[in-house]
Structures are given as structure tokens and as C-alpha cells.
Design an enzyme around this catalytic site. Structure first.
Site, PDB file in Angstrom:
ATOM      1  N   PRO A  85     -10.512  52.338  -5.736  1.00  0.00           N
ATOM      2  CA  PRO A  85      -9.460  52.670  -7.518  1.00  0.00           C
ATOM      3  C   PRO A  85      -9.952  52.613  -8.046  1.00  0.00           C
ATOM      4  O   PRO A  85      -9.739  53.150  -9.605  1.00  0.00           O
ATOM      5  CB  PRO A  85      -8.168  51.967  -7.052  1.00  0.00           C
ATOM      6  CG  PRO A  85      -8.262  51.181  -6.272  1.00  0.00           C
ATOM      7  CD  PRO A  85     -10.484  51.637  -5.360  1.00  0.00           C
ATOM      8  N   HIS A 101     -23.385  40.439   6.117  1.00  0.00           N
ATOM      9  CA  HIS A 101     -23.198  39.493   6.034  1.00  0.00           C
ATOM     10  C   HIS A 101     -22.569  38.323   6.398  1.00  0.00           C
ATOM     11  O   HIS A 101     -21.915  37.671   6.294  1.00  0.00           O
ATOM     12  CB  HIS A 101     -22.376  39.588   4.574  1.00  0.00           C
ATOM     13  CG  HIS A 101     -22.323  40.405   3.662  1.00  0.00           C
ATOM     14  ND1 HIS A 101     -22.118  40.749   2.666  1.00  0.00           N
ATOM     15  CD2 HIS A 101     -24.437  40.717   3.388  1.00  0.00           C
ATOM     16  CE1 HIS A 101     -22.689  41.446   1.887  1.00  0.00           C
ATOM     17  NE2 HIS A 101     -24.357  41.564   2.517  1.00  0.00           N
ATOM     18  N   CYS A 104     -25.550  26.091  12.732  1.00  0.00           N
ATOM     19  CA  CYS A 104     -26.314  24.594  12.312  1.00  0.00           C
ATOM     20  C   CYS A 104     -26.650  24.701  11.090  1.00  0.00           C
ATOM     21  O   CYS A 104     -27.872  25.657  10.859  1.00  0.00           O
ATOM     22  CB  CYS A 104     -26.746  24.024  13.207  1.00  0.00           C
ATOM     23  SG  CYS A 104     -28.000  22.890  12.375  1.00  0.00           S
ATOM     24  N   ASN A 125     -18.102  42.889   4.385  1.00  0.00           N
ATOM     25  CA  ASN A 125     -16.695  41.634   4.882  1.00  0.00           C
ATOM     26  C   ASN A 125     -17.209  41.259   6.251  1.00  0.00           C
ATOM     27  O   ASN A 125     -17.999  41.304   6.793  1.00  0.00           O
ATOM     28  CB  ASN A 125     -15.559  42.865   5.038  1.00  0.00           C
ATOM     29  CG  ASN A 125     -15.151  43.717   4.287  1.00  0.00           C
ATOM     30  OD1 ASN A 125     -16.085  43.516   3.185  1.00  0.00           O
ATOM     31  ND2 ASN A 125     -14.282  44.456   4.196  1.00  0.00           N
ATOM     32  N   VAL A 126     -16.530  39.842   5.861  1.00  0.00           N
ATOM     33  CA  VAL A 126     -17.136  38.474   7.717  1.00  0.00           C
ATOM     34  C   VAL A 126     -15.358  38.596   7.357  1.00  0.00           C
ATOM     35  O   VAL A 126     -15.868  37.534   8.348  1.00  0.00           O
ATOM     36  CB  VAL A 126     -17.097  37.435   5.699  1.00  0.00           C
ATOM     37  CG1 VAL A 126     -19.075  37.521   5.331  1.00  0.00           C
ATOM     38  CG2 VAL A 126     -16.706  37.332   5.505  1.00  0.00           C
TER      39      VAL A 126
END
Ligand code: OAD
Length: 252
Positions: free
Chosen positions: A214, A119, A127, A102-103
Site C-alpha cells: 500500500p 530470518h 541456545c 517473517n518469523v
């Protein structure tokens, strides 16, 4: 909720626990998973076509705006009981490593510290040309903002499709995977490599592999246990039954 006694026992006696999380762990914080239908303005775009260097070169403003939108959603979200249970587990086990795809930075905000964000993190900008950090841009000015060093365009400091993962973080994640007694895969569709191969590596190295999701994923065939349901409900209860103590008041 009653779990198999063998599963609870494995977690109770474990010394080295490694966890891989994906977008599903943040679903209960109100952040749509990557492969959920996108809503509103972004419904007609395919995320897998926006999260690429080619898309950025073609239309930097479009990609910037998509990430700005996601950053806004994330800023308004709060960690949920699954994030806090992982903080408690880090306190409890002698050796605990959290690997996330996750970011959104929610693990860090909840308090996890032995954490590898494979990630990247959406709140950082670097840049596109020289990779220098870009800070303090003006949302009313030119967007994407320019690099103060070389004038290149600023981009989110995340890993896009077709790009390599940060090598040191990946190395540490692999090490922690291979020495785990118990490996948990939580809220990931296990479709994006190389993170998706970590549960299999753990299994081959002798870990007991638990999946919390799930929905059925390709991990069903390799996991020792598939706990079917939302992470925010299952994980705190599993940890409690394995003898863990709640530290985080927010865990409800
Ligand atoms: P996905 O969106 O592919 O999968 C999310 C998973 O979470 C699915 O398997 C859902 O069934 C599950 N899920 C949903 N709600 C849940 C809940 N409450 N508790 C537990 N699980 C739940 O997200 P990822 O597997 O993280 O990469 O995707 C991996 C990578 O693909 C992302 O990091 C992103 C994308 O390409 C980059 O941006 C580089």
C-alpha cells in the site's frame, strides 16, 4: 479490479515464479508490522534495539519477554487470503519458491512448503552459546530457559540485527531469484539487507518484477509494476486473472 494486460500475461505464461514476503503479508492477520508503532506495554521500546545480541546480553529477560509477547500474538493469528493465494501458486507453477523475512510461521501454517524462512522462526528456541535447540521450557520457571547441554541461555531462533543469515537458505533464495521469470515482492519495506537486494537481483537477471504494497518503497524505481494496496485483496485477484485456480477454501 483490473490489472494491466501485460502484467497478467507475464504471470499467465510464467514457469518460474519467486516471491519475497515481509511483515506486510501478515498485517491482515492482525500481526503488527515490524516498523508499526508498538502498542501497550512495549510502546516505549524500539524494536530495532531489542532485536540484537547486545540487547540480549544486556537484559536477557527483557528481550525474552518481548518475543514471548509476540509469540502470543502470532499463536492467536490465522493465515489470511494472501498466505493462501501463495499456497495455490505453489501448486500451480512448475517452479515456485517462497522466500520470507517473517518469523511468524504463517506461510508454513497456511501450507506453503517450498519455503525459505530467511530470518528464522519465533516458535523455535536455541541456545545463545552452543546453538542447540531448547525445547519444552516452563513459562513459570527461570526465564530465559537454560540449555540442557551447556547451561547457556535460550534465545529465539531468529536472525537479529548484526547477525548473518542461514547460509544454505540464503543460497537457495538467491538461486531461485536469479532464475525467476516473474518475481513478486510483497509487503516488505525493502530496508533490511540482504533480502532487500533480491528484487534488484531478479530484475538484473531478466525477471519481471511486481511489487504489492500500500505504501511506496525504494523498489518503486526498479519494479515493472507497483500494485498499490493490501496483499490479501490484490494477490488472490491477480492470480485468478492470470488463470490460477483457488484450492484453499479459506481464500474467501
Ligand atoms: P516492515 O515492517 O519494515 O515493512 C512492512 C511493509 O509492509 C511496509 O512497506 C508496509 O507498507 C507494508 N504493508 C503493510 N500492510 C500491508 C498489506 N496489508 N499488504 C501488503 N503490504 C503491507 O517489515 P519487513 O520489510 O518485513 O528482521 O522488515 C524486514 C525485516 O526488518 C524484518 O524481517 C525484521 C526487521 O528487521 C528481523 O527481525 C531480522
Amino acid at each position: 479490479m483490473q490489472f494491466a494486460s501485460q502484467l497478467v500475461e507475464r504471470l499467465r505464461v510464467a514457469e518460474r515464479v519467486t516471491v519475497l514476503t515481509g511483515a506486510g503479508v501478515s498485517a491482515e492477520s492482525g500481526i503488527p508490522t515490524f516498523r508499526d508503532a508498538q502498542t501497550g506495554l512495549w510502546a516505549r521500546y524500539d524494536p530495532t534495539e531489542l532485536a540484537t545480541p547486545q540487547a540480549f546480553v544486556r537484559n536477557p529477560r527483557l528481550v525474552w519477554d518481548w518475543y514471548a509477547y509476540r509469540r502470543d500474538v502470532i499463536e492467536q493469528a490465522e493465515p489470511n487470503p494472501a498466505h493462501y493465494a501463495l499456497v495455490d501458486m505453489e501448486q500451480h507453477y512448475a517452479n515456485f519458491t517462497l522466500i520470507t523475512q517473517n518469523v511468524d510461521g504463517l506461510h508454513w501454517r497456511a501450507g506453503s512448503r517450498n519455503l525459505f524462512e530467511l530470518h528464522g522462526n519465533i516458535s523455535r528456541i536455541r541456545c545463545f552459546e552452543c546453538a542447540a535447540p531448547v525445547t519444552g521450557w516452563d513459562d513459570d520457571g527461570e526465564l530465559p530457559p537454560r540449555c540442557p547441554h551447556c547451561g547457556g541461555l535460550g534465545r529465539p531462533d531468529v536472525v537479529w540485527f548484526g547477525e548473518g543469515l542461514p547460509a544454505p537458505a540464503l543460497r537457495e533464495a538467491e538461486r531461485a531469484t536469479e532464475r525467476a521469470d516473474v518475481f513478486l515482492s510483497i509487503g516488505t519495506s525493502a530496508m533490511v539487507q540482504p533480502a532487500a537486494s533480491l528484487p534488484l537481483r531478479a530484475r538484473r537477471a531478466g525477471a519481471y518484477v511486481i511489487e504489492i504494497n500500500p505504501e511506496e518503497t525504494s523498489l518503486a524505481v526498479i519494479a515493472d509494476e507497483w500494485l498499490r494496496g493490501p496483499a490479501g485483496v490484490i494477490l488472490p485477484e491477480l492470480f485468478r486473472q492470470a488463470g490460477g485456480e483457488r484450492q484453499s477454501p479459506e481464500e474467501g
